[in-house]
Design an enzyme around this catalytic site. Structure first.
Site, PDB file in Angstrom:
ATOM      1  N   LYS A  14       0.829  -1.212   0.000  1.00  0.00           N
ATOM      2  CA  LYS A  14       0.000   0.000   0.000  1.00  0.00           C
ATOM      3  C   LYS A  14       0.864   1.264   0.000  1.00  0.00           C
ATOM      4  CE  LYS A  14      -2.396  -1.033   3.782  1.00  0.00           C
ATOM      5  NZ  LYS A  14      -1.830  -2.338   4.165  1.00  0.00           N
ATOM      6  N   ARG A  89      -9.991   0.681   8.667  1.00  0.00           N
ATOM      7  CA  ARG A  89      -9.597  -0.677   9.001  1.00  0.00           C
ATOM      8  C   ARG A  89     -10.690  -1.422   9.764  1.00  0.00           C
ATOM      9  NH1 ARG A  89      -3.695   0.382   8.915  1.00  0.00           N
ATOM     10  NH2 ARG A  89      -2.509  -1.505   9.340  1.00  0.00           N
ATOM     11  N   ARG A 128      11.186  -6.398   4.876  1.00  0.00           N
ATOM     12  CA  ARG A 128      11.028  -4.971   5.162  1.00  0.00           C
ATOM     13  C   ARG A 128      11.628  -4.615   6.519  1.00  0.00           C
ATOM     14  NH1 ARG A 128       5.074  -2.356   4.941  1.00  0.00           N
ATOM     15  NH2 ARG A 128       4.955  -2.885   7.125  1.00  0.00           N
ATOM     16  N   ARG A 134      10.960  -0.702  11.884  1.00  0.00           N
ATOM     17  CA  ARG A 134       9.679  -0.794  12.598  1.00  0.00           C
ATOM     18  C   ARG A 134       9.678  -1.993  13.527  1.00  0.00           C
ATOM     19  NH1 ARG A 134       4.700   0.092   8.483  1.00  0.00           N
ATOM     20  NH2 ARG A 134       3.709  -1.102  10.161  1.00  0.00           N
ATOM     21  N   ARG A 146      -0.765  -9.112  13.459  1.00  0.00           N
ATOM     22  CA  ARG A 146      -1.289  -8.089  12.535  1.00  0.00           C
ATOM     23  C   ARG A 146      -2.097  -8.741  11.420  1.00  0.00           C
ATOM     24  NH1 ARG A 146       4.025  -5.450  10.969  1.00  0.00           N
ATOM     25  NH2 ARG A 146       2.829  -4.064   9.620  1.00  0.00           N
TER      26      ARG A 146
HETATM   27  P1  AMP Z   1       0.403   0.419   9.032  1.00  0.00           P
HETATM   28  O1  AMP Z   1       1.557   1.320   8.795  1.00  0.00           O
HETATM   29  O2  AMP Z   1      -0.779   0.775   8.179  1.00  0.00           O
HETATM   30  O3  AMP Z   1       0.777  -1.044   8.904  1.00  0.00           O
HETATM   31  O4  AMP Z   1      -0.078   0.641  10.542  1.00  0.00           O
HETATM   32  C1  AMP Z   1       0.774   0.347  11.629  1.00  0.00           C
HETATM   33  C2  AMP Z   1      -0.032   0.227  12.906  1.00  0.00           C
HETATM   34  O5  AMP Z   1      -0.679   1.490  13.179  1.00  0.00           O
HETATM   35  C3  AMP Z   1      -1.164  -0.791  12.880  1.00  0.00           C
HETATM   36  O6  AMP Z   1      -0.717  -2.101  13.186  1.00  0.00           O
HETATM   37  C4  AMP Z   1      -2.086  -0.224  13.969  1.00  0.00           C
HETATM   38  O7  AMP Z   1      -1.583  -0.484  15.262  1.00  0.00           O
HETATM   39  C5  AMP Z   1      -1.957   1.284  13.739  1.00  0.00           C
HETATM   40  N1  AMP Z   1      -2.977   1.749  12.768  1.00  0.00           N
HETATM   41  C6  AMP Z   1      -2.741   2.273  11.523  1.00  0.00           C
HETATM   42  N2  AMP Z   1      -3.885   2.599  10.915  1.00  0.00           N
HETATM   43  C7  AMP Z   1      -4.883   2.272  11.767  1.00  0.00           C
HETATM   44  C8  AMP Z   1      -6.306   2.336  11.701  1.00  0.00           C
HETATM   45  N3  AMP Z   1      -6.946   2.790  10.612  1.00  0.00           N
HETATM   46  N4  AMP Z   1      -7.013   1.905  12.793  1.00  0.00           N
HETATM   47  C9  AMP Z   1      -6.396   1.448  13.892  1.00  0.00           C
HETATM   48  N5  AMP Z   1      -5.059   1.322  14.016  1.00  0.00           N
HETATM   49  C10 AMP Z   1      -4.300   1.730  12.973  1.00  0.00           C
END
Ligand code: AMP
Length: 191
Positions: A14, A89, A128, A134, A146
């Site tokens: 993404k 999400r 990654r 991260r 996740r």
């Molecule tokens: P990402 O970079 O999209 O993989 O997001 C990393 C982490 O941020 C996720 O595992 C969640 O803990 C938090 N997070 C990101 N976007 C959301 C969302 N829309 N709702 C809830 N938690 C989020």
């Protein structure tokens, strides 16, 4: 306005594809994961709260995430459109986004779902981790968390947009360029 939800499990591509879409279509990129990481880095109150969820691979609660997203959307005056990356999400987040866009007299144009098999996701996230720094990429148990959270809470959001005839599946396997071409084609067909 052209408002796109780029959807897919962790590791689907993404972030990479968003960069290309914002450049090509001149959209504002809103990645809730990136915004949370910005708060983490700057040790804001929101960052401290979000960390407790993110480090475990859990979702930050809806009310916190929706509030933050609203703030970000309303920062931009007269945008050409948004690309929502990592949001919504959950179904309540999708409903809140619909309501917010309705207030702005606009709507989601399309949800593009990058589809990638689970084994490939795990390999990509492990790779990654070598460069992303991260914490949530580094531990196989948190990666598994996740992916479980995605299957349980996030995958149903697909049906929410499918019911509005807005879901388009995109094969997320292949070169980065070929996937970008698929995304461009899907967007141009909907414009
Ligand atoms: P990402 O970079 O999209 O993989 O997001 C990393 C982490 O941020 C996720 O595992 C969640 O803990 C938090 N997070 C990101 N976007 C959301 C969302 N829309 N709702 C809830 N938690 C989020």
């Amino acid at each position: 306005m052209l408002n796109i939800v780029l959807f897919g499990p962790p590791g689907a591509g993404k972030g990479t594809q968003s960069e290309r879409l914002i450049e090509h279509y001149g959209l504002v990129h809103l990645s809730t994961g990136d915004i949370f990481r910005f708060h983490l880095k700057n040790e804001t109150e929101l960052g401290k709260l979000a960390r407790t969820y993110m480090d475990q691979g859990h979702l930050v609660p809806d009310e916190v995430t929706i509030h933050m997203l609203k703030d970000e959307v309303t920062k931009h005056s007269n945008p050409k459109g948004f690309i929502f990356d990592g949001f919504p999400r959950t179904n309540p987040q999708a409903e809140a986004l619909d309501e917010l866009l309705r207030e702005l007299n606009t709507t989601i144009s399309v949800m593009l779902g990058l589809e990638v098999p689970e084994e490939e996701l795990k390999t990509r996230l492990k790779n990654r981790a070598l460069s992303s720094g991260r914490a949530d990429d580094a531990d196989p148990e948190i990666i598994a968390n996740r992916i479980n959270v995605y299957n349980r809470e996030t995958a149903p959001v697909k049906a929410y947009y499918a019911a509005q005839d807005k879901y388009v599946a995109i094969d997320g396997i292949g070169s980065i360029d070929s996937i970008t071409e698929r995304l461009f084609a899907a967007i141009d067909a909907r414009k």
